[in-house]
Design an enzyme around this catalytic site. Structure first.
Site, PDB file in Angstrom:
ATOM      1  CB  ILE A 313      -0.957   0.030   1.210  1.00  0.00           C
ATOM      2  CG1 ILE A 313      -0.180  -0.086   2.531  1.00  0.00           C
ATOM      3  CG2 ILE A 313      -1.992  -1.077   1.102  1.00  0.00           C
ATOM      4  CD1 ILE A 313      -1.048   0.040   3.764  1.00  0.00           C
ATOM      5  N   GLY A 314       2.160   1.120   0.006  1.00  0.00           N
ATOM      6  CA  GLY A 314       3.012   2.298  -0.022  1.00  0.00           C
ATOM      7  C   GLY A 314       4.473   1.925  -0.060  1.00  0.00           C
ATOM      8  N   GLY A 316       8.295   4.035   0.533  1.00  0.00           N
ATOM      9  CA  GLY A 316       8.924   5.301   0.876  1.00  0.00           C
ATOM     10  C   GLY A 316      10.369   5.118   1.254  1.00  0.00           C
ATOM     11  N   GLY A 317      10.962   6.191   1.777  1.00  0.00           N
ATOM     12  CA  GLY A 317      12.377   6.166   2.110  1.00  0.00           C
ATOM     13  C   GLY A 317      12.735   5.152   3.171  1.00  0.00           C
ATOM     14  CG  PHE A 318      11.889   5.646   6.948  1.00  0.00           C
ATOM     15  CD1 PHE A 318      13.238   5.871   7.116  1.00  0.00           C
ATOM     16  CD2 PHE A 318      11.004   6.656   7.252  1.00  0.00           C
ATOM     17  CE1 PHE A 318      13.711   7.076   7.602  1.00  0.00           C
ATOM     18  CE2 PHE A 318      11.462   7.872   7.742  1.00  0.00           C
ATOM     19  CZ  PHE A 318      12.816   8.076   7.913  1.00  0.00           C
ATOM     20  CB  THR A 320       7.912  -2.117   0.882  1.00  0.00           C
ATOM     21  OG1 THR A 320       8.972  -1.878  -0.049  1.00  0.00           O
ATOM     22  CG2 THR A 320       6.638  -2.404   0.115  1.00  0.00           C
ATOM     23  CB  VAL A 321       3.729   0.508   3.904  1.00  0.00           C
ATOM     24  CG1 VAL A 321       2.655   0.325   4.971  1.00  0.00           C
ATOM     25  CG2 VAL A 321       4.792   1.487   4.392  1.00  0.00           C
ATOM     26  CE  LYS A 335       7.025   2.723   7.963  1.00  0.00           C
ATOM     27  NZ  LYS A 335       6.768   3.322   6.637  1.00  0.00           N
ATOM     28  CG  ASP A 430      11.461  12.350   6.513  1.00  0.00           C
ATOM     29  OD1 ASP A 430      11.594  13.365   5.803  1.00  0.00           O
ATOM     30  OD2 ASP A 430      11.203  11.229   6.044  1.00  0.00           O
TER      31      ASP A 430
END
Length: 592
Positions: A313-314, A316-318, A320-321, A335, A430
């Site tokens: 579902i997402g 990002g920099g930290f 995959t979600v 995450k 952030d």
């Protein structure tokens, strides 16, 4: 042949004379100065603070961070906090036997605390917190009978707390929180006077001071090997020093963002489903915080094994979600963070336990995590409203003025709690719209707090900054890489402008003019058109409310950190002047 030998001897003779001259110059330096030179030789990197320490000086009294007694010229203070010192603490520090104040906190120091520090019998204050010091607390610290302040918190220290520290009856400040200390806290002596805040964040400490009963006979009942110096050195000596110009070219910025966006998708998104299944099947364990996950580890791992690309579902920099749905209908967000280096687990797990203990209605709840051989799988509450970034920039739904104020207020309260009320206090680092998640009623919650610090290494810093936060970064942070509460306040101010305008901080219309959203606001203010920043699609705007909100946003994005308000003050102003303004006519975005 003889003349050739003579020609060879002459440079060697000069070389010998040069060595003698240098040796004489070094010999003239005072013993305290020589001890500091040896201290410097163990420092591999810094921000240049100790670059001007010159061995040819007769004494070190003019060196940065060094203070001497004016009569004896003996060193009485060494203060070098926040200077990016990377390396070990040389044992020669113990030769400074007149030292009264030693502050090396908030650097990148690793290795053990030298037992030789016990020779500094006149030491009053010792500050080593916020480094990566490992191994045991030396018993010799108990020899510092005059010590009043001792802070060793937020390191990688292991083993038990030496009983000798209990003899330091002049201690006023004592803090060993957020380490890997184990066993019973000595209850005899002066340590009995310190409470929970001095010891929090050490999972296997026990004793009267923290109201935790010891089981099985004290320190010997725990087995936890010290973190090795090589592990700490490998992880932290190569830290990236963030340095960027505040006038980054617009085309370069866009190109970098596109490049890293593609990179992240390929690395963290497209092939992540298969690697996740391999992570779990390779052996995994579940850690739950405070009973927040009412399932067995077997049930959770079974569900994790079923996740694939369709559940993403997402990205990002930290990491995959994923969307993790349990059989009873409860849904969580998972995450996935890939382990970058060996020897990082214990530091990571310590920080995660701290983050899992932080609960607030304006923060996304971390319920636990799955520890696999190759990654950490963090389990959060699932927020059905998605991210603020999606609502503002990707979905067709419109937020009216009250909804936008509600989002701003939720983000402000969450950030204020992190800065002022939780223990330990946290700098987010952030803040941006993709890290503000919304519930079904558009209530805002701050997510990913603590992760920027937790993943502060070469790769994560490049990902975090280049892939999405350029427009949110305070000028001083882009120049120095040092985060403070005031850098978070700046990012929050940018977020407010983003919510009000509906435009990203680096919108194409700004880039064409060489501006970002803050520059655009400043331009509108110069032309007395600041109200034009409001999203034309936003309904129900009130003038007093808008003016008060822009006023606080302007303060937050001030170029001078000292001029920015605290987040507590921001919340006060939002509550008193923005969300409850005096009755007035609704603002007409088409009026002058």
């Amino acid at each position: 042949m003889g003349s050739l030998c003579e020609n060879l001897r002459w440079p060697l003779h000069l070389y010998f004379l040069l060595l003698c001259t240098l040796a004489k110059e070094v010999w003239t330096l005072s013993p305290d100065g020589q001890a500091l030179v040896n201290f410097r030789s163990a420092i591999l990197n810094s921000d240049g603070a100790i670059r001007q320490w010159r061995p040819e000086d007769p004494d070190p009294c003019g060196w940065k961070g060094v203070t001497c007694d004016p009569k004896s010229k003996r060193v009485i203070s060494l203060s070098l906090p926040n200077h990016k010192l990377s390396g070990s603490i040389a044992p020669d520090i113990g030769k400074l036997d007149r030292l009264q104040f030693l502050a090396l906190h908030d650097n990148n120091l690793y290795g053990s605390i030298p037992p030789d520090l016990g020779n500094c019998s006149q030491l009053l204050s010792l500050y080593l917190q916020g480094n990566y010091l490992s191994s045991l607390i030396p018993n010799e610290v108990g020899n510092l009978s005059l010590l009043q302040n001792l802070d060793l918190s937020s390191n990688l220290l292991s083993g038990s707390i030496p009983a000798s520290i209990g003899k330091l009856d002049k201690l006023v400040v004592f803090n060993v929180s957020n380490n890997f200390l184990v066993g019973e806290i000595p209850s005899d002596g002066h340590l009995a006077t310190f409470g929970n805040n001095s010891f929090v964040g050490n999972r296997e400490l026990c004793g009267k001071q923290i109201n935790k009963e010891c089981k099985g006979g004290g320190p010997s009942s725990f087995s936890q090997p010290p973190v090795s110096e090589n592990q700490a050195k490998k992880k932290y000596s190569g830290r990236l020093l963030i340095s960027a110009s505040a006038t980054v070219g617009a085309l370069l910025l866009v190109a970098l963002m596109c490049f890293w966006g593609c990179f992240l998708y390929k690395r963290l998104g497209k092939n992540d489903g298969k690697s996740l299944a391999m992570d779990v099947s390779g052996g995994a364990s579940i850690v739950m915080f405070h009973g927040d996950l009412p399932y067995t580890s077997k049930d959770i791992i079974k569900k994790l094994e079923m996740l694939n690309e369709e559940h993403i579902i997402g990205t990002g920099g930290f990491g995959t979600v994923y969307k993790l749905a349990m059989d009873d209908g409860n849904v969580f967000a998972l995450k996935r963070i890939v382990k970058m280096n060996e020897g990082f687990d214990r530091f990571f797990e310590r920080e995660l336990e701290i983050l899992g203990s932080i609960k607030h209605r304006s923060l996304v709840n971390l319920r636990g995590y799955c520890n696999s051989p190759t990654s950490k799988l963090l389990i959060y509450d699932f927020l059905p409203g998605g991210s603020l970034d999606e609502v503002l920039h990707e979905r067709s739904e419109q937020l009216d003025w009250d909804a936008r104020l509600n989002v701003i207020m939720g983000a402000a309260k969450g950030l204020a709690y992190l800065h002022h009320d939780c223990s330990p206090r946290i700098i987010h680092r952030d803040i941006k719209s993709s890290n503000i998640l919304l519930d079904a009623n558009f209530g805002a919650r701050v997510s990913d707090f603590g992760l920027a610090k937790l993943l502060e290494d070469e790769e994560s810093h490049i990902t975090t900054i280049v892939a999405g936060t350029f427009g949110y970064l305070a000028p001083e942070y882009m120049q120095s890489g040092r985060a403070t509460e005031k850098t978070d306040v700046y990012s929050f101010g940018v977020l407010v402008l983003e919510v009000v305008s509906g435009k990203r901080p680096t919108d194409a219309s700004f880039i064409e003019k060489g501006l970002n959203i803050v520059g655009w606001l400043n331009l509108l203010i110069l032309e007395n058109r600041q109200r034009e920043i409001v999203d034309p699609q936003c309904e129900g705007v009130q003038t007093e409310s808008l003016d008060a909100l822009l006023s606080i946003a302007i303060q937050c994005v001030s170029s001078a950190p000292e001029d920015r308000p605290t987040m507590h003050r921001v919340v006060q102003i939002l509550e008193s002047e923005v969300t409850t303004p005096c009755p007035s006519d609704f603002y007409d975005s088409g009026s002058d």
